[in-house]
Enzyme design. Structure first.
Site, short mmCIF file in Angstrom:
data_model
loop_
_atom_site.label_atom_id
_atom_site.label_comp_id
_atom_site.label_asym_id
_atom_site.label_seq_id
_atom_site.Cartn_x
_atom_site.Cartn_y
_atom_site.Cartn_z
N SER A 179 -1.25 7.72 -7.68
CA SER A 179 -2.90 8.46 -7.83
C SER A 179 -3.27 9.42 -8.29
O SER A 179 -3.75 9.73 -8.64
CB SER A 179 -3.53 8.07 -6.31
OG SER A 179 -2.72 8.57 -5.69
N CYS A 311 1.96 13.27 4.07
CA CYS A 311 1.74 12.58 4.97
C CYS A 311 2.07 12.71 6.18
O CYS A 311 2.11 11.69 6.52
CB CYS A 311 0.42 11.56 4.32
SG CYS A 311 2.15 10.60 3.96
#
Length: 766
Positions: A179, A311
């Site tokens: 993405s 993350c």
């Protein structure tokens, strides 16, 4: 054995289904969203502002809202935005589902041009609610055709901080599922009038299966400026390029270093992290993360930017890696202040002090406290620098940590590094390969930063020690395998001119991952003779940029890459494991031979190719496009008078259907539309994949909806409803979720096989 294997397979499938539901408040009943060690660890670290810890934990237990991003490089992005605002967002306002009021989606304040939107709906609600069926179909269809990306909000941040321009050479080190890579490609193509931007994106991933998921993501954007490669990021090879007839080292203007991490910032969507989380995850990953970051800055051009992101909220994976990198660089790197780049984004500054905890609960504040038997698991670089002056000069407060409760997102960490000078270890060991021109390299950073053998990573002495733990052995073996594969490739016979292929690795062949070669055509190739005359290609058409995937036999498909990617491919055929590159522009159609050309145009590459085509173009109106996309094989007489007259003058064969917007009629789409078509004897048809058909019809205001019985509002083919929807849902889930490893094998089988020409698949419209 067979029975046991089938049972295991059944259990794995069940687990995947559970996981689909788990993140959104259903299923996985045995997983409680509690982890006392996690709470204790982050309370002690003090990363959450005082009095907000309960708020932080409550947010972590809530499902993650869905966010969508409109792809920004296509000229009709504004039209998609208009369609979303005026139709779909209005339809779902004030709807109530299970007692929850659905609010109107809002644009993310920090994302430019309202191209990213945030909803208060979880993915489960969107997928399962009948009231949102039209919106869900719209999202699935537009995601498949590459016009929308269903991406987590915080995942959109790193590409924005890179400040991409169309001429930049970009490396995405750990790219799958893709993405962020898609964002990078969009930024390169910010000007759609330029079919071949000067820059390119090389997207790498260590996992071969994830590389095919990456290909699936990147292919939706139909760019000639993307290459997918398969290497260990910590020892990704140094590449060569040809500059003015002399070989030089390729340095990247921008590098995205989104490293593997423990993922505790994704607790809201990956619910099984609650039970798996332990402090040892970060300890195991720290060394690998640092090695990847070191390899990244080595390949960064002086003056270039590298964004490091995870993350994870853990300082061991975040500030500790950045501090160790800055210390090793001896002033060659600087942390950039990104506070002004994303106005509206709430974030916490990086911390300058942190502690380390073992999984048994033992705390250490300094390396001197660590007992000898722990030295293989705990490294000095995991602790903050002890020199206060050095620590202050690093400006770790410029790092950005996004906490979930501040703006209803996942957790994330990002830091922007600017390279001020060559890395110090490159200066000390100037060893260029004999076939690299030392005179040209001496003019640039090549004399210093290009100072290592091209196939081996060059680490500072201090960086080597990070590989001494258990995880270091694995990487050492991987490096040995990579070196062995490179030497095997060098021993093979010389390849044909213009052909590029991956190293002849035994391991690749064993598991069936051997890629077909990339063979560039010469300007004199006989295939161009009929193509040139049939389509009346302009004299500046770059024939040397056309490639195929086979040495022998008839060429099935022709692809195009940018001039700069061709340069990379030609000069690095034996040090790169290329999975996929280029965009398809022509496909063989045997029926076409009798009409003058055996190759028909491919919709994937029409926006790249059309600027060079000077014949076979029919100007069409909005009404013409509606007819072509809703009827399977309409007669020429169904077209309006102007288009009908143009079509009658043409011989049979492949054509371009071109719509040019009329600024005096704002009710019609204000973006150019180009479709591939076929002019038959008495009829005409559009060769456009299903989801792209739906996309263009929506832009034209035609309602496109398929109810539960499989009846669509537009006329067309009805087939394969259930199976197709399953594939779309799987694709949509993987495109959105950065950590969804379980679905990759399935997607590889469904979407990745088309990239291996040993098993060609029938193209849409053949």
């Amino acid at each position: 054995m067979g029975k046991r294997s089938r049972q295991r397979q059944k259990n794995q499938t069940t687990g995947r289904d559970d996981r689909d539901n788990a993140g959104w408040g259903a299923g996985y009943a045995d997983i409680v969203k509690e982890n006392k060690l996690f709470e204790h660890y982050y309370k002690e670290q003090g990363l959450v502002p005082g009095g907000e810890f309960e708020q932080f934990m409550d947010a972590m237990r809530e499902p993650l809202p869905a966010t969508i991003r409109i792809t920004g490089y296509k000229s009709h992005a504004k039209e998609i935005l208009h369609c979303l605002k005026e139709k779909y967002f209005k339809d779902i306002q004030e709807v109530e589902i299970d007692g929850q009021k659905i609010e109107a989606p809002q644009p993310l304040s920090w994302y430019p041009d309202e191209q990213a939107w945030h909803t208060n709906m979880s993915r489960k609600i969107i997928r399962k609610s009948p009231l949102l069926e039209k919106f869900h179909q719209f999202l699935v269809s537009e995601t498949e055709s590459g016009n929308i990306s269903r991406q987590e909000a915080v995942s959109m941040i790193p590409p924005l901080l890179l400040k991409i321009e169309s001429h930049h050479k970009i490396l995405d080190m750990c790219a799958a599922p893709g993405s962020k890579t898609a964002q990078l490609i969009e930024m390169l193509h910010s000007d759609m009038d330029v079919p071949f931007p000067e820059g390119f994106v090389i997207a790498n991933d260590v996992d071969n299966k994830r590389c095919y998921l990456l290909v699936h993501q990147a292919k939706r954007l139909n760019s000639p400026c993307i290459m997918v490669v398969n290497h260990d990021a910590s020892c990704i090879p140094t590449l060569k390029i040809d500059i003015d007839g002399q070989q030089d080292i390729l340095f990247y203007d921008r590098i995205l270093c989104d490293v593997p991490c423990s993922g505790d910032g994704t607790l809201r969507k990956n619910i099984d992290v609650w039970k798996k989380w332990t402090t040892s995850n970060s300890l195991h990953l720290h060394g690998l993360q640092l090695r990847i970051a070191v390899r990244g800055v080595e390949q960064l051009a002086v003056g270039g930017r590298m964004v490091y992101s995870t993350c994870s909220l853990n300082p061991i994976e975040d500030e500790a890696v950045i501090a160790a990198l800055l210390e090793k660089s001896e002033g060659a790197l600087e942390l950039a202040d990104g506070s002004a780049d994303l106005p509206g984004l709430k974030w916490m500054p990086g911390v300058a002090s942190w502690k380390l905890m073992t999984k048994e609960g033992q705390w250490y504040s300094d390396w001197s406290e660590v007992p000898n038997h722990r030295h293989t698991q705990i490294r000095p670089t995991m602790f903050p620098p002890t020199d206060p002056e050095k620590l202050a000069s690093m400006h770790l407060e410029r790092c950005m940590r996004i906490l979930p409760h501040h703006q209803n997102t996942g957790g994330f960490f990002v830091a922007v590094l600017v390279k001020k000078a060559p890395m110090p270890w490159n200066k000390r060991y100037p060893k260029l390969r004999k076939d690299v021109s030392s005179s040209s390299a001496a003019q640039t950073e090549g004399s210093s930063a290009a100072s290592t053998p091209a196939d081996t990573p060059c680490l500072p002495e201090g960086a080597v020690e990070e590989g001494e733990g258990p995880e270091g052995k694995v990487d050492q073996e991987a490096e040995e395998e990579a070196t062995e594969g490179a030497s095997l490739a060098q021993e093979t016979t010389a390849k044909q001119d213009g052909a590029c292929g991956p190293p002849a690795s035994k391991k690749m062949r064993l598991f069936g991952y051997k890629e077909d070669p990339f063979v560039f055509l010469t300007e004199e190739d006989p295939v161009f003779t009929t193509i040139q005359s049939f389509y009346d290609l302009s004299p500046n058409f770059p024939k040397l940029n056309v490639l195929t995937r086979t040495h022998d036999g008839k060429k099935r498909h022709l692809y195009m890459v940018s001039k700069e990617l061709r340069n990379v491919l030609i000069n690095n055929s034996e040090r790169m494991k290329v999975i996929n590159t280029g965009v398809k522009v022509w496909s063989r159609n045997s029926d076409g031979e009798e009409f003058g050309c055996a190759f028909r145009l491919a919709q994937e590459g029409i926006y790249t190719l059309q600027p060079y085509i000077r014949s076979r173009i029919i100007r069409v109106s909005v009404e013409d496009i509606k007819v072509l996309l809703t009827q399977e094989n309409p007669f020429l007489s169904k077209l309006q008078d102007d288009a009908h007259a143009q079509a009658k003058k043409m011989v049979m064969g492949s054509i371009v259907l071109k719509y040019i917007p009329n600024p005096n009629n704002p009710a019609e789409p204000q973006c150019p539309i180009q479709l591939c078509g076929w002019r038959g004897k008495t009829s005409i048809r559009a060769f456009v994949p299903r989801n792209e058909r739906f996309h263009y019809l929506r832009l034209l205001g035609v309602e496109v909806f398929r109810d539960k019985q499989g009846v669509r509002a537009e006329k067309g083919r009805d087939g394969e409803k259930e199976a197709k929807e399953e594939v779309e849902d799987a694709a949509e889930k993987d495109a959105e979720e950065e950590g969804a490893v379980e679905n990759e094998t399935k997607l590889d089988l469904e979407n990745g096989e088309e990239n291996r020409s040993s098993e060609p698949k029938k193209q849409a419209g053949d």
